[in-house]
Design a protein around this motif. Structure first.
Motif, PDB file in Angstrom:
ATOM      1  N   GLY A 344       0.775  -1.100   0.043  1.00  0.00           N
ATOM      2  CA  GLY A 344      -0.171   0.058  -0.155  1.00  0.00           C
ATOM      3  C   GLY A 344       0.838   1.185  -0.107  1.00  0.00           C
ATOM      4  O   GLY A 344       1.830   1.189  -0.788  1.00  0.00           O
ATOM      5  N   LEU A 345       0.584   2.169   0.846  1.00  0.00           N
ATOM      6  CA  LEU A 345       1.588   3.481   1.083  1.00  0.00           C
ATOM      7  C   LEU A 345       2.578   3.245   2.012  1.00  0.00           C
ATOM      8  O   LEU A 345       3.268   4.111   2.420  1.00  0.00           O
ATOM      9  N   THR A 346       2.794   2.019   2.562  1.00  0.00           N
ATOM     10  CA  THR A 346       3.890   1.739   3.512  1.00  0.00           C
ATOM     11  C   THR A 346       5.080   1.129   2.743  1.00  0.00           C
ATOM     12  O   THR A 346       4.859   0.237   1.967  1.00  0.00           O
ATOM     13  N   GLN A 347       6.134   1.864   2.755  1.00  0.00           N
ATOM     14  CA  GLN A 347       7.222   1.429   2.063  1.00  0.00           C
ATOM     15  C   GLN A 347       8.571   1.531   2.583  1.00  0.00           C
ATOM     16  O   GLN A 347       8.873   2.495   3.336  1.00  0.00           O
ATOM     17  N   VAL A 348       9.368   0.301   2.629  1.00  0.00           N
ATOM     18  CA  VAL A 348      10.470   0.469   3.582  1.00  0.00           C
ATOM     19  C   VAL A 348      11.854  -0.175   2.286  1.00  0.00           C
ATOM     20  O   VAL A 348      11.538  -1.307   2.035  1.00  0.00           O
ATOM     21  N   MET A 349      12.883   0.419   2.707  1.00  0.00           N
ATOM     22  CA  MET A 349      14.218  -0.133   2.014  1.00  0.00           C
ATOM     23  C   MET A 349      15.089  -0.520   3.065  1.00  0.00           C
ATOM     24  O   MET A 349      15.491   0.173   3.907  1.00  0.00           O
ATOM     25  N   THR A 350      15.590  -1.744   2.896  1.00  0.00           N
ATOM     26  CA  THR A 350      16.544  -2.238   3.785  1.00  0.00           C
ATOM     27  C   THR A 350      18.053  -2.294   2.978  1.00  0.00           C
ATOM     28  O   THR A 350      17.965  -3.000   1.945  1.00  0.00           O
ATOM     29  N   VAL A 351      18.777  -1.920   3.570  1.00  0.00           N
ATOM     30  CA  VAL A 351      20.420  -2.078   3.030  1.00  0.00           C
ATOM     31  C   VAL A 351      21.001  -3.030   3.834  1.00  0.00           C
ATOM     32  O   VAL A 351      21.125  -2.794   5.188  1.00  0.00           O
ATOM     33  N   ALA A 352      21.782  -4.194   3.437  1.00  0.00           N
ATOM     34  CA  ALA A 352      22.650  -5.097   3.938  1.00  0.00           C
ATOM     35  C   ALA A 352      24.029  -4.808   3.774  1.00  0.00           C
ATOM     36  O   ALA A 352      24.393  -4.394   2.445  1.00  0.00           O
ATOM     37  N   THR A 353      24.815  -4.737   4.704  1.00  0.00           N
ATOM     38  CA  THR A 353      26.376  -4.494   4.806  1.00  0.00           C
ATOM     39  C   THR A 353      26.924  -5.686   5.516  1.00  0.00           C
ATOM     40  O   THR A 353      26.539  -6.153   6.659  1.00  0.00           O
ATOM     41  N   LEU A 354      28.025  -6.359   4.666  1.00  0.00           N
ATOM     42  CA  LEU A 354      28.735  -7.449   5.249  1.00  0.00           C
ATOM     43  C   LEU A 354      30.089  -6.970   5.793  1.00  0.00           C
ATOM     44  O   LEU A 354      30.740  -6.179   5.155  1.00  0.00           O
ATOM     45  N   GLY A 355      30.425  -7.360   7.046  1.00  0.00           N
ATOM     46  CA  GLY A 355      31.739  -6.922   7.385  1.00  0.00           C
ATOM     47  C   GLY A 355      32.466  -8.129   7.915  1.00  0.00           C
ATOM     48  O   GLY A 355      31.966  -9.160   7.918  1.00  0.00           O
ATOM     49  N   SER A 356      33.741  -7.713   8.394  1.00  0.00           N
ATOM     50  CA  SER A 356      34.642  -8.778   8.994  1.00  0.00           C
ATOM     51  C   SER A 356      33.794  -9.058  10.577  1.00  0.00           C
ATOM     52  O   SER A 356      33.167  -8.506  11.042  1.00  0.00           O
ATOM     53  N   LEU A 357      34.322 -10.163  11.101  1.00  0.00           N
ATOM     54  CA  LEU A 357      34.030 -10.553  12.534  1.00  0.00           C
ATOM     55  C   LEU A 357      34.380  -9.759  13.401  1.00  0.00           C
ATOM     56  O   LEU A 357      34.009  -9.461  14.746  1.00  0.00           O
ATOM     57  N   GLU A 358      35.620  -8.910  13.236  1.00  0.00           N
ATOM     58  CA  GLU A 358      35.852  -8.015  14.081  1.00  0.00           C
ATOM     59  C   GLU A 358      35.027  -6.652  14.239  1.00  0.00           C
ATOM     60  O   GLU A 358      35.497  -5.801  15.028  1.00  0.00           O
TER      61      GLU A 358
END
Length: 710
Positions: A344-358
């Motif tokens: 509907g009029l609800t909209q969400v963008m999710t961004v994934a970022t991968l990093g090291s275990l530290e």
């Protein structure tokens, strides 16, 4: 005078110490469970707060690091702003208590829960809900008279455990909090490993039974020690004014609320506001707050009548109908994974970022968890509702919604061994018309799949609503509530999970609780909706991408003997820092010998892995090595065959002919082939250049003969 009361829950004693501390508070008490102790203070202002149209309740959950024998980190060495966990616990206390205050009460009320001592077997947040309820009931000036009880419920070996201890929580597939009055369930929070609906419902029922016992315990204390309540001052709009406003505007508001298109409906309501201002406010500007309250109640009445009597939703959908859904992935070129979910009029963008275990998040709190490698965060900017307001840091709502989405996806995240990355998800709410937290779960699933994260299964979330008649005899459950239905309805029941089961629940209510039948029906209707959304996600992206983004770091894993970790690290970290400086990689070493190497450049990672492998290799008798001459003497040359591991080539083993002087054959810095001929009892390595050359020549001759035959 100090008064003590106690009861038993799950075989352990809950004790209330009243009248001993905080004697200037309206009510102060100590509540303990095992060695966990929480101080509760409840106070209110003398008069209602002017200029507000809401109940100003403030719940504070104050963690003290001394409660677990720790000194806070950082330069200042004292507690600062609340941790995310503390904020979540404060929200969990607020939600069941707020609806039980009388309507129209506008005095400031503050409940401060200070964590004084923590025994990890007995969590303080559950204790704080019970203590806050009792303190409000015991107070003289605060009009709170309906106690609530709260328990946690675990599931170990298919058995429900009330208030599980630390070991039981580690084994449990369910982390459920139930809060209820003696009649109805007020609040549920749950995280689980894909729990079927029937098991989740039975867990809620199990918790409800224990809550009723705690309510009875509180009622006994209030009866014995409680004070007579002061009659509160409640806000109520002028009755004569209300009659005039209703007569003037009711039908106009009703006609506007029946417009299905949101923009057209808002335009019509704005026109009504303009007419009200012209009719009433020009002559009596002080009546603005009263008129606003009256109009709000008229809208609420109309929306609820539409649902209960006309069986019609504001936007024309059926009660079990979901708004139009679209899913997209890979819309941002440089990020590691993106998902855009629109309902509907609800909209969400999710961004994934991968990093090291530290890159894991380090936690500084009173709980046993010290770090986490999966992080979910949620942003709700003003433009998402078409408004303008200052952009500040995340508030309690944003933190709560981010934590809920994190809880929903956590059971599906691959283990460190399967996927040696730190994972951060950020959900940006681009447009909001109800249920953005659940849209963020859907967008996050898309982002994880787009990033190539091998999650167990996709997850989705849906928000269910409810409207009840005044006597609560009629209940209508709504699937996928939009903003108006959330605003004027009786509950916001969020359920997230997979096709297999539930991973997260959060519900709160604006009425005096939910019936068991309502909870059961909501769970099953939410499942139907969830499966529909999961199918839409599958149509967009059937599974995780086979390869990570070219912009994502590449992670490699190897295992070494834990005894050799010190060889890799070196004195003062010199060895590992040298590897990092030469290759530019990130290295994380675990106590069990697992080593994770992360780099954007594959060749650099391979170089670092080889350097580590060489450091931890054992020298093997009979093997040939290309070594480096480190020192010469009159009796031979010392050669480093592996990092930090040297052997001696005796002068007689340097060449096939007699050698008068070592330097006639080799010099410091030369790289020569050597064969390990012996390792004596003291670990000394004996080498032979002569034997290495002989074997090398034999190998070359054999390869030439093979080539001739071919």
């Amino acid at each position: 005078m100090s008064e003590i009361a106690q009861t038993t829950v799950a075989g352990r004693t809950i004790k209330i110490d009243y009248g001993k501390v905080g004697r200037l508070s309206d009510c102060a008490l100590l509540i303990s469970y095992g060695d966990t102790v929480v101080l509760i203070n409840a106070n209110s202002s003398d008069k209602p707060r002017e200029g507000v149209d809401f109940f100003p309740l403030s719940i504070e959950y104050e963690e003290r690091m001394y409660s677990v024998g720790k000194i806070p980190g950082g330069f200042i060495k004292r507690e600062g702003k609340p941790t995310e966990k503390a904020i979540l616990h404060a929200r969990a206390i607020d939600r069941p208590l707020r609806p039980l205050f009388p309507k129209g009460y506008r005095n400031d009320v503050q409940v401060v829960c200070t964590i004084l001592s923590v025994d990890q077997d007995n969590v303080p947040d559950i204790l704080a809900i019970n203590g806050a309820s009792l303190a409000l009931c015991m107070s003289e000036n605060i009009p709170f008279t309906t106690p609530v009880g709260a328990v946690s419920v675990g599931l170990v070996d298919d058995k429900f455990i009330i208030n599980p201890d630390l070991k039981q929580r580690e084994k449990s597939s369910l982390n459920l909090t139930v809060c209820a009055t003696k009649d109805r369930v007020m609040m549920v929070e749950a995280g689980g490993d894909e729990i079927p609906e029937d098991i989740m419902y039975n867990g809620i029922v199990c918790g409800f039974k224990e809550c009723k016992k705690l309510v009875a315990f509180q009622e006994e204390i209030v009866k014995k020690y409680g004070k007579e309540k002061v009659e509160p001052e409640l806000y109520k709009a002028d009755e004569e004014l209300e009659g005039r406003v209703r007569e003037f505007a009711f039908e106009m508001i009703k006609d506007a609320m029946h417009i299905e298109n949101r923009d057209s409906r808002n335009d019509a309501l704005k026109a009504v506001d303009d007419k009200l201002e012209e009719e009433f406010l020009e002559d009596d500007p002080d009546s603005e707050a009263d008129i606003s309250d009256i109009v709000h109640r008229i809208k609420r009445e109309i929306v609820r009548d539409m649902l209960l009597k006309e069986h019609k939703r504001v936007d024309g959908r059926a009660f079990d109908e979901i708004r139009p859904i679209s899913c997209e992935v890979g819309i941002l070129p440089r990020t590691h994974g993106t998902g855009l979910f629109t309902r509907g009029l609800t909209q969400v963008m999710t961004v994934a970022t991968l990093g090291s275990l530290e890159d894991v998040q380090v936690l500084d709190g009173v709980g046993p968890e010290e770090s986490k490698r999966y992080i979910h965060q949620y942003n709700f900017p003003s433009y998402s509702t078409g408004e303008t307001r200052p952009l500040r840091g995340p508030g309690r709502r944003e933190i709560g919604h981010g934590a809920l989405a994190e809880k929903a996806l956590k059971p599906l995240i691959p283990s460190e061994d399967e996927f040696p990355y730190t994972i951060r998800l950020v959900s940006e709410v681009l447009s909001s018309n109800g249920s953005t937290s659940q849209a963020s779960i859907c967008g996050s699933t898309l982002a994880l799949l787009d990033a190539g994260v091998p999650i167990k299964r996709p997850a989705a979330g849906i928000a269910m609503g409810l409207v009840t008649s005044e006597d609560m005899s009629q209940e209508e459950i709504l699937t996928d509530i939009q903003g108006l239905e959330d605003f004027f309805g009786d509950m916001d029941f969020k359920v997230a999970g997979t096709e297999k089961g539930i991973t997260a629940i959060q519900f709160d209510t604006k009425i005096h609780g939910l019936s068991g039948n309502c909870i059961k029906q909501t769970l099953y209707r939410a499942r139907t909706a969830r499966l529909f959304i999961l199918n839409k996600i599958h149509e967009c992206i059937p599974g995780p991408r086979a390869e990570l983004s070219k912009y994502a770091p590449k992670a490699f894993t190897m295992s070494i003997d834990p005894e050799k970790i010190r060889d890799v690290i070196g004195s003062g970290g010199k060895v590992i820092n040298k590897i990092i400086a030469e290759t530019g990689v990130k290295i994380d070493i675990k106590e069990d010998g697992k080593i994770f190497v992360t780099s954007a450049d594959v060749e650099s990672a391979k170089k670092a892995l080889k350097m580590i492998d060489d450091l931890t290799k054992d020298v093997v008798v009979g093997e040939i090595y290309l070594g480096k001459v480190t020192k010469t003497t009159n009796f031979g040359a010392f050669v480093e065959v592996l990092p930090g591991k040297e052997g001696l080539v005796h002068i007689s083993k340097l060449d096939f002919t007699r050698v008068n002087k070592v330097e006639d054959v080799v010099s410091v810095g030369d790289r020569i082939l050597v064969k390990v001929t012996d390792i004596d009892n003291q670990g000394r390595i004996n080498l032979s250049r002569k034997d290495a050359i002989r074997e090398s020549e034999k190998k070359n001759l054999k390869e030439k003969n093979i080539q001739k035959k071919q």
